[in-house]
Enzyme design. Structure first.
Site, PDB file in Angstrom:
ATOM      1  N   ASN A   1      14.113  -0.689   6.706  1.00 19.82           N
ATOM      2  CA  ASN A   1      12.953  -0.589   5.798  1.00 19.82           C
ATOM      3  C   ASN A   1      12.893   0.743   5.052  1.00 19.82           C
ATOM      4  O   ASN A   1      11.984   0.967   4.265  1.00 19.82           O
ATOM      5  CB  ASN A   1      11.638  -0.850   6.541  1.00 19.82           C
ATOM      6  CG  ASN A   1      11.259   0.294   7.466  1.00 19.82           C
ATOM      7  OD1 ASN A   1      12.052   1.198   7.712  1.00 19.82           O
ATOM      8  ND2 ASN A   1      10.053   0.263   7.974  1.00 19.82           N
TER       9      ASN A   1
ATOM     10  N   LEU B   1      -0.987  -5.675  15.236  1.00 13.46           N
ATOM     11  CA  LEU B   1      -0.247  -5.226  14.035  1.00 13.46           C
ATOM     12  C   LEU B   1      -0.916  -5.695  12.752  1.00 13.46           C
ATOM     13  O   LEU B   1      -0.711  -5.119  11.684  1.00 13.46           O
ATOM     14  CB  LEU B   1       1.197  -5.750  14.069  1.00 13.46           C
ATOM     15  CG  LEU B   1       2.231  -4.769  14.647  1.00 13.46           C
ATOM     16  CD1 LEU B   1       1.870  -4.358  16.054  1.00 13.46           C
ATOM     17  CD2 LEU B   1       3.635  -5.349  14.610  1.00 13.46           C
TER      18      LEU B   1
ATOM     19  N   ALA C   1       7.530 -13.302  18.060  1.00 15.39           N
ATOM     20  CA  ALA C   1       8.948 -12.933  18.169  1.00 15.39           C
ATOM     21  C   ALA C   1       9.592 -12.859  16.788  1.00 15.39           C
ATOM     22  O   ALA C   1      10.783 -13.111  16.634  1.00 15.39           O
ATOM     23  CB  ALA C   1       9.671 -13.944  19.059  1.00 15.39           C
TER      24      ALA C   1
ATOM     25  N   ARG D   1       0.837  -1.222   0.000  1.00 18.40           N
ATOM     26  CA  ARG D   1       0.000   0.000   0.000  1.00 18.40           C
ATOM     27  C   ARG D   1       0.859   1.254   0.000  1.00 18.40           C
ATOM     28  O   ARG D   1       0.340   2.367  -0.008  1.00 18.40           O
ATOM     29  CB  ARG D   1      -0.909   0.008   1.229  1.00 18.40           C
ATOM     30  CG  ARG D   1      -2.289  -0.521   0.967  1.00 18.40           C
ATOM     31  CD  ARG D   1      -2.286  -2.012   0.883  1.00 18.40           C
ATOM     32  NE  ARG D   1      -3.542  -2.538   0.399  1.00 18.40           N
ATOM     33  CZ  ARG D   1      -3.883  -3.820   0.525  1.00 18.40           C
ATOM     34  NH1 ARG D   1      -3.062  -4.673   1.077  1.00 18.40           N
ATOM     35  NH2 ARG D   1      -5.024  -4.242   0.043  1.00 18.40           N
TER      36      ARG D   1
ATOM     37  N   LYS E   1      14.626  -6.857   3.789  1.00 18.32           N
ATOM     38  CA  LYS E   1      14.973  -5.918   4.872  1.00 18.32           C
ATOM     39  C   LYS E   1      16.347  -6.193   5.497  1.00 18.32           C
ATOM     40  O   LYS E   1      17.048  -5.258   5.879  1.00 18.32           O
ATOM     41  CB  LYS E   1      13.904  -5.946   5.959  1.00 18.32           C
ATOM     42  CG  LYS E   1      12.578  -5.311   5.515  1.00 18.32           C
ATOM     43  CD  LYS E   1      11.619  -5.291   6.685  1.00 18.32           C
ATOM     44  CE  LYS E   1      10.256  -4.779   6.258  1.00 18.32           C
ATOM     45  NZ  LYS E   1       9.331  -4.705   7.385  1.00 18.32           N
TER      46      LYS E   1
ATOM     47  N   GLY F   1       9.922 -10.664  12.851  1.00 12.40           N
ATOM     48  CA  GLY F   1      10.526  -9.397  12.430  1.00 12.40           C
ATOM     49  C   GLY F   1       9.846  -8.188  13.044  1.00 12.40           C
ATOM     50  O   GLY F   1      10.519  -7.279  13.569  1.00 12.40           O
ATOM     51  N   SER F   2       8.529  -8.157  13.048  1.00 14.42           N
ATOM     52  CA  SER F   2       7.828  -6.977  13.563  1.00 14.42           C
ATOM     53  C   SER F   2       7.971  -6.895  15.083  1.00 14.42           C
ATOM     54  O   SER F   2       8.000  -5.791  15.640  1.00 14.42           O
ATOM     55  CB  SER F   2       6.366  -7.003  13.151  1.00 14.42           C
ATOM     56  OG  SER F   2       5.737  -8.155  13.654  1.00 14.42           O
TER      57      SER F   2
ATOM     58  N   GLY G   1      -3.510  -2.060  13.250  1.00 18.44           N
ATOM     59  CA  GLY G   1      -2.300  -2.199  12.443  1.00 18.44           C
ATOM     60  C   GLY G   1      -2.192  -1.184  11.320  1.00 18.44           C
ATOM     61  O   GLY G   1      -1.076  -0.840  10.900  1.00 18.44           O
TER      62      GLY G   1
ATOM     63  N   ASP H   1       9.649   1.138  11.528  1.00 18.33           N
ATOM     64  CA  ASP H   1       8.550   0.397  12.171  1.00 18.33           C
ATOM     65  C   ASP H   1       8.435   0.768  13.655  1.00 18.33           C
ATOM     66  O   ASP H   1       7.346   0.735  14.220  1.00 18.33           O
ATOM     67  CB  ASP H   1       8.764  -1.121  12.036  1.00 18.33           C
ATOM     68  CG  ASP H   1       8.311  -1.629  10.675  1.00 18.33           C
ATOM     69  OD1 ASP H   1       7.529  -0.931  10.000  1.00 18.33           O
ATOM     70  OD2 ASP H   1       8.759  -2.718  10.268  1.00 18.33           O
TER      71      ASP H   1
HETATM   72  P1  NDP Z   1       7.212 -13.147  10.978  1.00 22.30           P
HETATM   73  O1  NDP Z   1       6.958 -14.220   9.971  1.00 22.30           O
HETATM   74  O2  NDP Z   1       8.576 -12.594  11.135  1.00 22.30           O
HETATM   75  O3  NDP Z   1       6.722 -13.691  12.425  1.00 22.30           O
HETATM   76  C1  NDP Z   1       5.506 -14.367  12.559  1.00 22.30           C
HETATM   77  C2  NDP Z   1       5.204 -14.604  14.041  1.00 22.30           C
HETATM   78  O4  NDP Z   1       3.911 -15.231  14.129  1.00 22.30           O
HETATM   79  C3  NDP Z   1       6.193 -15.526  14.746  1.00 22.30           C
HETATM   80  O5  NDP Z   1       6.324 -15.122  16.090  1.00 22.30           O
HETATM   81  C4  NDP Z   1       5.479 -16.881  14.660  1.00 22.30           C
HETATM   82  O6  NDP Z   1       5.854 -17.782  15.668  1.00 22.30           O
HETATM   83  C5  NDP Z   1       4.046 -16.465  14.847  1.00 22.30           C
HETATM   84  N1  NDP Z   1       3.114 -17.453  14.305  1.00 22.30           N
HETATM   85  C6  NDP Z   1       2.838 -17.660  13.000  1.00 22.30           C
HETATM   86  N2  NDP Z   1       1.948 -18.674  12.873  1.00 22.30           N
HETATM   87  C7  NDP Z   1       1.692 -19.117  14.137  1.00 22.30           C
HETATM   88  C8  NDP Z   1       0.854 -20.138  14.675  1.00 22.30           C
HETATM   89  N3  NDP Z   1       0.107 -20.920  13.879  1.00 22.30           N
HETATM   90  N4  NDP Z   1       0.808 -20.305  16.019  1.00 22.30           N
HETATM   91  C9  NDP Z   1       1.555 -19.504  16.834  1.00 22.30           C
HETATM   92  N5  NDP Z   1       2.375 -18.518  16.378  1.00 22.30           N
HETATM   93  C10 NDP Z   1       2.433 -18.323  15.050  1.00 22.30           C
HETATM   94  O7  NDP Z   1       6.151 -12.016  10.618  1.00 22.30           O
HETATM   95  P2  NDP Z   1       6.216 -10.430  10.911  1.00 22.30           P
HETATM   96  O8  NDP Z   1       6.650 -10.196  12.307  1.00 22.30           O
HETATM   97  O9  NDP Z   1       6.936  -9.763   9.817  1.00 22.30           O
HETATM   98  O10 NDP Z   1       4.662 -10.031  10.736  1.00 22.30           O
HETATM   99  C11 NDP Z   1       3.677 -10.495  11.648  1.00 22.30           C
HETATM  100  C12 NDP Z   1       2.353  -9.781  11.385  1.00 22.30           C
HETATM  101  O11 NDP Z   1       2.502  -8.391  11.581  1.00 22.30           O
HETATM  102  C13 NDP Z   1       1.824  -9.943   9.950  1.00 22.30           C
HETATM  103  O12 NDP Z   1       0.422 -10.073  10.010  1.00 22.30           O
HETATM  104  C14 NDP Z   1       2.188  -8.632   9.281  1.00 22.30           C
HETATM  105  O13 NDP Z   1       1.298  -8.288   8.228  1.00 22.30           O
HETATM  106  C15 NDP Z   1       2.027  -7.671  10.445  1.00 22.30           C
HETATM  107  N6  NDP Z   1       2.844  -6.456  10.302  1.00 22.30           N
HETATM  108  C16 NDP Z   1       2.199  -5.261  10.337  1.00 22.30           C
HETATM  109  C17 NDP Z   1       2.904  -4.092  10.244  1.00 22.30           C
HETATM  110  C18 NDP Z   1       2.166  -2.797  10.295  1.00 22.30           C
HETATM  111  O14 NDP Z   1       2.725  -1.763   9.908  1.00 22.30           O
HETATM  112  N7  NDP Z   1       0.939  -2.791  10.792  1.00 22.30           N
HETATM  113  C19 NDP Z   1       4.378  -4.087  10.076  1.00 22.30           C
HETATM  114  C20 NDP Z   1       4.951  -5.407  10.039  1.00 22.30           C
HETATM  115  C21 NDP Z   1       4.198  -6.543  10.156  1.00 22.30           C
HETATM  116  P3  NDP Z   1       7.098 -18.805  15.450  1.00 22.30           P
HETATM  117  O15 NDP Z   1       8.344 -17.990  15.632  1.00 22.30           O
HETATM  118  O16 NDP Z   1       6.915 -19.827  16.508  1.00 22.30           O
HETATM  119  O17 NDP Z   1       6.954 -19.351  14.055  1.00 22.30           O
END
Ligand code: NDP
Length: 274
Positions: free
Chosen positions: A85, A215, A127, A15, A65, A129-130, A238, A100
């Site tokens: 970013n 988020l 835990a 976006r 990133k 990236g975000s 978010g 961020d």
């Molecule tokens: P990552 O892929 O880096 O991390 C994903 C996280 O979600 C990990 O902690 C992972 O746990 C957890 N997770 C995923 N699936 C499951 C599950 N089934 N059960 C339990 N835990 C789960 O993603 P990001 O941090 O980059 O992004 C996360 C969210 O934040 C996304 O929806 C993204 O769109 C949103 N976001 C929004 C932003 C904004 O500006 N509003 C900016 C950046 C991100 P595990 O480590 O155990 O796999």
């Protein structure tokens, strides 16, 4: 004409062109902002020739990133988070930062003023990236204890290594107990996002002044935010973070500090629904 872009792979979903395009029009600038789809193997060459391509800077999205950090001169914030970013050229140098953090905190400042007035404990779900940016922002704002709840505990432990003893890694089973005293609950997992499993969490133990932030912005009104609002809690979504994180890039490239207005929100909200 000054131009900037967002670089990702894929890029269709971004976006950022809508947000920056709106500000360019609003400020009547002789400027452009485009989406650039760049494969990982072509990324280093692309940013090495950013100026030749007519760009003064760029936003960086998945999966570039970390590479952006390596290939630029990062500020302390980007280095601490381990990802960049936002890039900008200055005197032949390619600088980078991570917006961020301010996207997260500025959104809370705007949506929930006073959210950090009780900065004892926060609970961060996820835990990835975000989460790195969120945890950094919370510690910067004085939170003494940030419980990081993650399915893979080693990723939460990596955050403790990165940011120090304020980070307390925790398992999902600890959540009900942690919610009893937290001032802030933030979801940084992808749970609750369209196409992902739901985030199942009982907000019953939260105190009435706890702030809840998500988020995830697709859908905008996540089940977590709905449950929090139903309980009368204050919330931040978010989309607000997405809009606020865009401000500094625009200022760096085009010299104007843009505002996150209800009009911009409505524009992006409408786009999210298509
Ligand atoms: P990552 O892929 O880096 O991390 C994903 C996280 O979600 C990990 O902690 C992972 O746990 C957890 N997770 C995923 N699936 C499951 C599950 N089934 N059960 C339990 N835990 C789960 O993603 P990001 O941090 O980059 O992004 C996360 C969210 O934040 C996304 O929806 C993204 O769109 C949103 N976001 C929004 C932003 C904004 O500006 N509003 C900016 C950046 C991100 P595990 O480590 O155990 O796999």
């Amino acid at each position: 004409m000054r131009a900037a872009c967002v670089i990702g792979w894929p890029i269709k979903h971004s976006r950022s062109p809508l947000i920056h395009g709106h500000w360019i029009k609003q400020h009547r600038l002789d400027a452009a902002y485009r989406g650039e789809e760049v494969k990982p193997e072509a990324f280093a060459d692309f940013i090495a020739r950013l100026a030749d391509r007519g760009y003064v800077g760029a936003n960086i999205t998945l999966p570039h990133k970390e590479a952006a950090l390596e290939l630029s001169e990062p500020d302390d914030r980007a280095r601490a988070i381990g990802a960049a970013n936002t890039l900008w050229l200055d005197g032949g140098h390619l600088h980078s930062t991570n917006t961020d953090v301010e996207g997260f905190t500025a959104n809370l400042d705007a949506s929930v003023p006073g959210w950090d007035s009780r900065p004892d404990e926060a609970v961060v779900l996820g835990a990835g990236g975000s989460a790195r940016a969120v945890v950094y922002g919370l510690i910067e704002r004085g939170f003494g204890r940030v419980h990081v709840v993650n399915r893979s505990l080693d990723r939460a432990e990596a955050l403790r290594q990165r940011f120090g003893a304020a980070v307390q890694p925790a398992r999902w089973t600890a959540v009900p107990h942690l919610l009893e005293r937290t001032a802030l609950l933030v979801n940084t997992t992808s749970l609750g996002m369209a196409g992902q499993p739901p985030l199942r969490i009982d907000l019953g133990p939260l105190q009435q002044d706890t702030v809840v932030a998500d988020l995830v912005y697709v859908p905008l009104q996540t089940p977590l935010l709905t449950a929090a609002r139903t309980r009368g809690l204050r919330t931040a979504d978010g989309l607000g973070m997405l809009l606020h994180q865009a401000v500094r890039g625009f200022l760096l490239w085009f010299g104007v500090r843009p505002e996150v207005t209800p009009q911009l929100r409505a524009l992006v909200e409408a786009d999210l629904q298509t």
